[in-house]
Design an enzyme around this catalytic site. Sequence first.
Site, PDB file in Angstrom:
ATOM      1  N   ASP A 288       0.973  -1.214  -0.098  1.00 29.36           N
ATOM      2  CA  ASP A 288       0.045  -0.222  -0.062  1.00 29.36           C
ATOM      3  C   ASP A 288       0.944   1.120   0.205  1.00 29.36           C
ATOM      4  O   ASP A 288       2.025   1.063   0.291  1.00 29.36           O
ATOM      5  CB  ASP A 288      -0.981   0.010   1.160  1.00 29.36           C
ATOM      6  CG  ASP A 288      -2.283   0.795   1.012  1.00 29.36           C
ATOM      7  OD1 ASP A 288      -2.206   1.722  -0.096  1.00 29.36           O
ATOM      8  OD2 ASP A 288      -3.378   0.850   1.556  1.00 29.36           O
TER       9      ASP A 288
HETATM   10  C1  BGC Z   1      -5.222   3.269   0.016  1.00 26.51           C
HETATM   11  C2  BGC Z   1      -5.385   2.392  -0.820  1.00 26.51           C
HETATM   12  C3  BGC Z   1      -5.186   2.895  -2.572  1.00 26.51           C
HETATM   13  C4  BGC Z   1      -4.000   3.551  -2.240  1.00 26.51           C
HETATM   14  C5  BGC Z   1      -3.574   4.314  -3.782  1.00 26.51           C
HETATM   15  C6  BGC Z   1      -3.830   4.145  -0.116  1.00 26.51           C
HETATM   16  O1  BGC Z   1      -3.896   5.045   0.934  1.00 26.51           O
HETATM   17  O2  BGC Z   1      -5.156   2.436   1.308  1.00 26.51           O
HETATM   18  O3  BGC Z   1      -6.521   1.512  -0.824  1.00 26.51           O
HETATM   19  O4  BGC Z   1      -5.201   1.891  -3.404  1.00 26.51           O
HETATM   20  O5  BGC Z   1      -3.831   4.255  -1.372  1.00 26.51           O
HETATM   21  O6  BGC Z   1      -4.344   5.503  -3.845  1.00 26.51           O
END
Ligand code: BGC
Length: 744
Positions: A288
């Site tokens: 993530d």
């Molecule tokens: C979130 C993810 C997301 C990623 C990219 C993160 O902060 O937890 O779910 O896909 O950002 O935007």
Amino acid sequence: MNRRDVIAAAAMLAGSAMAPMAFAQALAGPSKRVKALIGEMTLAEKLGQMTQIPGGRQRALNSRLDAAMLDRVRRGEMGSFLHVAGAEPLHALQRVAVTESRLKIPLLFAMDVIHGYRTTLPVPIALASSWDLKAAERAARIAAEEARAAGLHWTFAPMVDIARDARWGRVVEGAGEDPYLGSRMAVARVKGFEPDGTARRVGILSCAKHFVGYGAAAGGRDYDSADISDRTLHEVYMPPFYAAMQAGTGSFMASFNDIGGVPMTAHRDLIGGMLRGRWGYQGIMVSDWNAIRELIKHGIADTPAMAASLALRAGVDMDMASDTYAGYLAAAAADQPELLPMIDQAVERILAAKERLGLFDDPYAFGDAAQEKSPLDRRTARDLAQRSIVLLRNEGGVLPLKAGAKLALIGALADDASTTLGSWRARGLPENAVTLRTALPSAEFADGKDIAKAVAAAKRADIVLLAIGEDYDLSGEARSRSDIGLPGNQPALVEAIKATGKPIVAVLMNGRPMALEAALKGIPAVLETWFLGIESGPAIADILTGKVSPGGKLPMGMPRVTGQMPMTYAHQATGRPANPDFAIDSARYRDVDIGPLFPFGHGLSYSRFEYGAIELSAQTLGAAGTRITIPVTNSGAVEADEVVQLYIRIPRAIPARAVKELRGFVRLTLAPGQTKRVTFTLTNAQVAAWVEGAWTVPGGRVELMVGSSSDDIRARAALNIIERPRPGSTVAPAASIETKVEIA
Ligand code: BGC
């Protein structure tokens, strides 16, 4: 960094028995092309492939694609971008990679396309309320087609995290509290995003996130630790991931949280051991956002190099946004040469994904400037929105509205186009959304900020439609709340409108189940509409006016008060089950009634349904499956949908089982007077429990309950379990296994 420290830390994170196998396990076999490429790549180029960088911001796509970024692409030190979009800009960017870099490896373009790209559809918790798998698949398909036209290869969806605590803001992105419903929704959405299983010709890569336990955040606080038993992890949180994998999802994302102190980004047991090893998953594991570097803040690494090494050892292939692999893995590998084959394996998975997408053969296959401007799919948006609405209460038949009734429409949310789009909106625009106010032009509107004005409008009306809830910015990532009652002046507004004595229809708009027992007291009709996308207003109006009968059901129970969180219908019986009699000490609160205000699976209709008796193909349950048939009749006056739900309980087992577990459902459309016979086929693997690290089928009896909600069981029967396979003979979590449904 001290090499011995890293090894020791990695070994500790690996925990017990199952850890070491992942890296020993070779991929099903990289293609010749991929093998050859890896042979030619420098270490820097390899780490580039393992790097994903934001090319913009969520609401300012492509804004970071500057000269330095392009130079990095030319040097082959970049494998993927996120927060980019647009057929033309992405073709231009791809051209740099495939014509100006040494090895001409195409880039992978990703974005959070969650519930629509331009055609904004109902948010995931809303779509889950449809209990309609075809609808969920269609929603993902439309999103994928539009995203693909904009040059995107990859979406970070579906989020398949189970959530039993509505304080957690991200419940809006998931399918609610139940692992069986969550598994089916996961499969439907993966199929929608990747219809041919490769996204080569249609669709885009999907991503099952966030692996795993993210929804179990302590206190419902986003990013906080998950402290869950091994059993709950496997029986509740894992099933939708397994189901998504089986459906062919191209990638997984590791979650931010730790489980018992081990951050998932460095969890060798669960990523390397379980997902890669026991489950045999071969797709990409992406971190993530910035999560690799955040291993330092978690307190398991003290340098970025150590963080990078731990994530790689766990099985994380791609570094989203932290640039830690690119910056530090080379130094770590100089010190720990055993990292080199792990790097090759990560690159192999990433290149294999690019190959499956067909990007080596045609790097411009995604992106079509003409199709990018195609009209929005309003018809589908409206249909899906209608299917997602849940009628929670309808006393005295207040709904549907009588023709000619004078309406007051009160509440700012009824006119808030932006809120209809929810938290992730990709390229969705508020100006494309039709609000309830626009859809009901004859109603007198008052936004409710001035309560006296709203009361005056209510007094002039025969019936008041009261739009209450939370705006889009109160749910979603980093939007956990300690109080999930009505924010702002809404409690006062609600009481003032109630005091007019006019009949009220509460139209809830929100991204999470809210705690509204007091607010809804005395209100005869309540409609849950979540955030329904661009056709929100017309779809709600269709239900209010009776053009369509509501058929949705709650995918997560609605509490009475915030303090009941977390909660689930699938709780343990305990030795002292909750008892309404205060003279008996029992598992309940003293200051609130037992259970949710509206239970899991609840949803009313403008019609009525009669359930007949259960017929069984056998009194026993084994591997071949037992057919469980029940007739359901629409005994009302209008065509309507009903979601028929099958629950099980094993009344005696060690460990003890939940009081109810969903194991089958189907949404039916029935004409007035029509009967359909629903047959569920259940197998013994579906009643297994996770006992000491293995799926184990209990002995004894299985009770079957079929009904209209978890709290409205209409028919019962029981089976005796006759075949008990050796524990561990399957790796499929019980709730991930699909119950076959036939309709006659
Ligand atoms: C979130 C993810 C997301 C990623 C990219 C993160 O902060 O937890 O779910 O896909 O950002 O935007």
